[in-house]
Motif scaffolding. Structure first.
Motif, PDB file in Angstrom:
ATOM      1  N   ALA A   1       0.832  -1.209   0.000  1.00 22.12           N
ATOM      2  CA  ALA A   1       0.000   0.000   0.000  1.00 22.12           C
ATOM      3  C   ALA A   1       0.863   1.254   0.000  1.00 22.12           C
ATOM      4  O   ALA A   1       0.596   2.207  -0.744  1.00 22.12           O
ATOM      5  CB  ALA A   1      -0.959  -0.009   1.181  1.00 22.12           C
TER       6      ALA A   1
ATOM      7  N   GLY B   1       0.856   3.757  -3.076  1.00 18.66           N
ATOM      8  CA  GLY B   1       0.436   5.122  -2.763  1.00 18.66           C
ATOM      9  C   GLY B   1       1.513   6.143  -3.056  1.00 18.66           C
ATOM     10  O   GLY B   1       1.239   7.199  -3.646  1.00 18.66           O
TER      11      GLY B   1
ATOM     12  N   LEU C   1      -5.335   1.368   0.960  1.00 21.94           N
ATOM     13  CA  LEU C   1      -5.211   2.596   0.167  1.00 21.94           C
ATOM     14  C   LEU C   1      -6.407   3.512   0.403  1.00 21.94           C
ATOM     15  O   LEU C   1      -6.248   4.736   0.512  1.00 21.94           O
ATOM     16  CB  LEU C   1      -5.070   2.265  -1.325  1.00 21.94           C
ATOM     17  CG  LEU C   1      -3.758   1.611  -1.741  1.00 21.94           C
ATOM     18  CD1 LEU C   1      -3.845   1.098  -3.176  1.00 21.94           C
ATOM     19  CD2 LEU C   1      -2.588   2.577  -1.582  1.00 21.94           C
TER      20      LEU C   1
ATOM     21  N   GLN D   1      -5.964   5.349   3.509  1.00 23.08           N
ATOM     22  CA  GLN D   1      -4.945   6.388   3.366  1.00 23.08           C
ATOM     23  C   GLN D   1      -5.396   7.538   2.475  1.00 23.08           C
ATOM     24  O   GLN D   1      -4.669   8.505   2.292  1.00 23.08           O
ATOM     25  CB  GLN D   1      -3.648   5.788   2.790  1.00 23.08           C
ATOM     26  CG  GLN D   1      -2.986   4.788   3.686  1.00 23.08           C
ATOM     27  CD  GLN D   1      -1.792   4.121   3.004  1.00 23.08           C
ATOM     28  OE1 GLN D   1      -1.493   4.357   1.833  1.00 23.08           O
ATOM     29  NE2 GLN D   1      -1.101   3.277   3.746  1.00 23.08           N
TER      30      GLN D   1
ATOM     31  N   VAL E   1      -5.913   7.348  -0.786  1.00 22.16           N
ATOM     32  CA  VAL E   1      -5.310   7.233  -2.116  1.00 22.16           C
ATOM     33  C   VAL E   1      -6.407   6.877  -3.114  1.00 22.16           C
ATOM     34  O   VAL E   1      -7.131   5.906  -2.924  1.00 22.16           O
ATOM     35  CB  VAL E   1      -4.198   6.168  -2.136  1.00 22.16           C
ATOM     36  CG1 VAL E   1      -3.635   6.000  -3.541  1.00 22.16           C
ATOM     37  CG2 VAL E   1      -3.100   6.534  -1.147  1.00 22.16           C
TER      38      VAL E   1
ATOM     39  N   HIS F   1      -7.016   5.163  -5.774  1.00 23.22           N
ATOM     40  CA  HIS F   1      -6.530   4.100  -6.650  1.00 23.22           C
ATOM     41  C   HIS F   1      -7.539   3.746  -7.733  1.00 23.22           C
ATOM     42  O   HIS F   1      -7.146   3.395  -8.846  1.00 23.22           O
ATOM     43  CB  HIS F   1      -6.122   2.864  -5.837  1.00 23.22           C
ATOM     44  CG  HIS F   1      -7.244   2.275  -5.055  1.00 23.22           C
ATOM     45  ND1 HIS F   1      -8.065   1.311  -5.552  1.00 23.22           N
ATOM     46  CD2 HIS F   1      -7.671   2.535  -3.802  1.00 23.22           C
ATOM     47  CE1 HIS F   1      -8.958   0.992  -4.639  1.00 23.22           C
ATOM     48  NE2 HIS F   1      -8.741   1.717  -3.556  1.00 23.22           N
TER      49      HIS F   1
END
Length: 146
Positions: free
Chosen positions: A30, A34, A59, A62, A64, A66
Motif C-alpha cells: 500500500a 500510494g 489505500l 490512506q 489514495v 486508486h
C-alpha cells in the motif's frame, strides 16, 4: 517467508524482501503503490486477488484514489495466479513469456513502479530456477527504464 519484489523503475531501484506476515506485506505494498501514485508514476501490481482487496482497503484508508488511477491507466492490477497460468507451458513456467507480457504492458516513456508476486508463487511450486530468472528480469527492467 515469502519473497516479494518492489521495483521502482524511474530511479533504477529494485528491492527484494522476505516477509513474515501478510499484514506487514499489505502495508508495504500500500505504501509503495500510494507513494508512486502520489508522485505521478504509473504502477503495475501483480498480486493475488485476495491480497489486492486488502491493499485496496488500506489505500482507501490512506485516502489514495486508486480507483481513479486505474480508470486513467496510471494503475494496472493483474492477478498473479492468472499470469502464472498464462506463462506456464507443459507444467513449467516460461520466463520468456513473462517478459513478453511485461513489454506489452509497460510503456518506456513513463516512470513505473512494479510490485510482483509471481516469484513467490513459483517458489511455492518449487520452480526456483524460473523464479530467479523472473526476478532477474525485474532487476534488469528496473535499471533499463526511466
Amino acid at each position: 517467508m515469502i519473497p516479494q519484489s518492489l521495483q521502482r523503475h524511474s530511479g533504477a531501484e529494485h528491492a527484494v524482501g522476505f516477509t513474515l506476515t501478510d499484514a506487514f506485506l499489505i502495508g508495504r505494498i500500500a505504501d509503495f503503490v500510494g507513494d508512486g501514485l502520489r508522485a505521478g508514476e504509473h504502477v503495475l501490481v501483480v498480486t493475488t486477488s485476495d491480497r489486492w482487496a486488502a491493499v485496496a482497503q488500506r489505500l482507501d484508508e490512506q485516502g489514495v484514489r486508486h480507483g481513479q488511477a486505474a480508470q486513467l491507466g496510471q494503475l494496472i492490477v493483474v492477478d498473479a495466479r492468472t499470469v502464472l497460468d498464462q506463462i506456464t507451458v507443459d507444467g513449467a513456467a516460461r520466463p520468456d513469456r513473462f517478459g513478453e507480457m511485461l513489454v506489452g504492458v509497460l510503456t518506456p516513456q513513463q516512470p513505473w513502479r512494479i510490485f510482483g508476486e509471481v516469484v513467490s508463487l513459483l517458489v511455492a511450486r518449487g520452480e526456483i530456477g524460473a523464479a530467479l530468472t523472473i526476478e532477474e528480469m525485474g532487476h534488469q527492467l528496473s535499471h533499463a527504464r526511466g
